[in-house]
Design a protein around this motif. Sequence first.
Motif, PDB file in Angstrom:
ATOM      1  N   UNK A  15       0.850  -1.173   0.000  1.00  0.00           N
ATOM      2  CA  UNK A  15       0.000   0.000   0.000  1.00  0.00           C
ATOM      3  C   UNK A  15       0.893   1.232   0.000  1.00  0.00           C
ATOM      4  N   UNK A  16       0.346   2.407   0.299  1.00  0.00           N
ATOM      5  CA  UNK A  16       1.170   3.619   0.266  1.00  0.00           C
ATOM      6  C   UNK A  16       2.348   3.587   1.228  1.00  0.00           C
ATOM      7  N   UNK A  17       2.195   2.966   2.403  1.00  0.00           N
ATOM      8  CA  UNK A  17       3.309   2.899   3.356  1.00  0.00           C
ATOM      9  C   UNK A  17       4.412   1.981   2.842  1.00  0.00           C
ATOM     10  N   UNK A 287      -3.989   8.059   2.626  1.00  0.00           N
ATOM     11  CA  UNK A 287      -2.872   7.749   1.743  1.00  0.00           C
ATOM     12  C   UNK A 287      -1.638   8.538   2.168  1.00  0.00           C
ATOM     13  N   UNK A 288      -1.842   9.840   2.413  1.00  0.00           N
ATOM     14  CA  UNK A 288      -0.713  10.708   2.749  1.00  0.00           C
ATOM     15  C   UNK A 288      -0.092  10.331   4.089  1.00  0.00           C
ATOM     16  N   UNK A 289      -0.929  10.061   5.093  1.00  0.00           N
ATOM     17  CA  UNK A 289      -0.406   9.690   6.409  1.00  0.00           C
ATOM     18  C   UNK A 289       0.359   8.378   6.345  1.00  0.00           C
ATOM     19  N   UNK A 290      -0.171   7.419   5.586  1.00  0.00           N
ATOM     20  CA  UNK A 290       0.504   6.123   5.464  1.00  0.00           C
ATOM     21  C   UNK A 290       1.827   6.264   4.731  1.00  0.00           C
ATOM     22  N   UNK A 291       1.836   7.048   3.657  1.00  0.00           N
ATOM     23  CA  UNK A 291       3.070   7.263   2.900  1.00  0.00           C
ATOM     24  C   UNK A 291       4.127   7.937   3.784  1.00  0.00           C
TER      25      UNK A 291
END
Length: 312
Positions: A15-17, A287-291
Amino acid sequence: MSSNSETETVVVGAGPAGLTAALALARYRQRVVLVDSPRAPRNSASGGVHGHVGLDGAPPAEIRSRAWKELSRYATVELREADVEGVRTTDGGRFHVALDNGDTVEAPTVLLATGVVDIHPEQVDGFSDCWGRSVIHCPFCLGEENAGRRWGVVVDNAELATFSAVAFRAWSSDTVAICHESMPGLEGARTAVRSMGGDVVTGTISRLLHRAGALYAVEFDDGRVLERETLVWTPAQRQQPVVARAVDGLKLTVDDAGYLSVDDTQCTGVPGLYAAGDLASRWKQSFTAAAAAGATAAEAIHASLIMNAVRG
């Protein structure tokens, strides 16, 4: 079959992370094995990812395809599509990662970035059909795409009922909170919400009336029907099976809701084992927090590998 013994990090989940971490480590020329399940990802029901600059509105499948293509350019990254059966420590202080196809990977560091599993209420007919379209888990993700409609917010506490009457006005001028009759503080919440032009409706939802996932009404178990076109409903969540097994096997610390506890570097209580993304955060799931969490973990992993090499 075992992977190259020189693998430095196994990233579990794309995923994004996981993707962000793998890319960052690749830029450091670290040897990474990125393992991701061949099953449809959790966000596959969404028509597009929102709020991340440069990718606003991009479909999850498109982002994933582009990320795989970008990562494939790095010689130090190995991509594997498989489910991870388990993660355990070895006598040599490394991690042993077992895949469902019989392969194994060993590395001194592992990043868990599997995300979580949303538990859809089985007793509510139509929930899964509307999920990710007209049933949304947070306004930030899909509020703009549902703006101007009649909203219902499924809540279980009075404070959230009152909060939603104000916070969701940006997207809807017709918002009601939906809760059980036994909710503590119900009358106070109803008075407060009505003073702001909203309302609180009580009852147990049994069915969502929709046309191909487009909600138009909510039906309660007593037969009442409430016309609504969007529901904000955050379902319960649980950890992916591999993470749940790691919690038990490696004695990982979790909070009261079952999310992994990590420090400022995204490291768990087990040295060398990191976790990033939704599996470590209940209320910062974007998405942004995980990335960002993935990038933080990658920086810490790189630094730890360097320090270990210096120490010999």
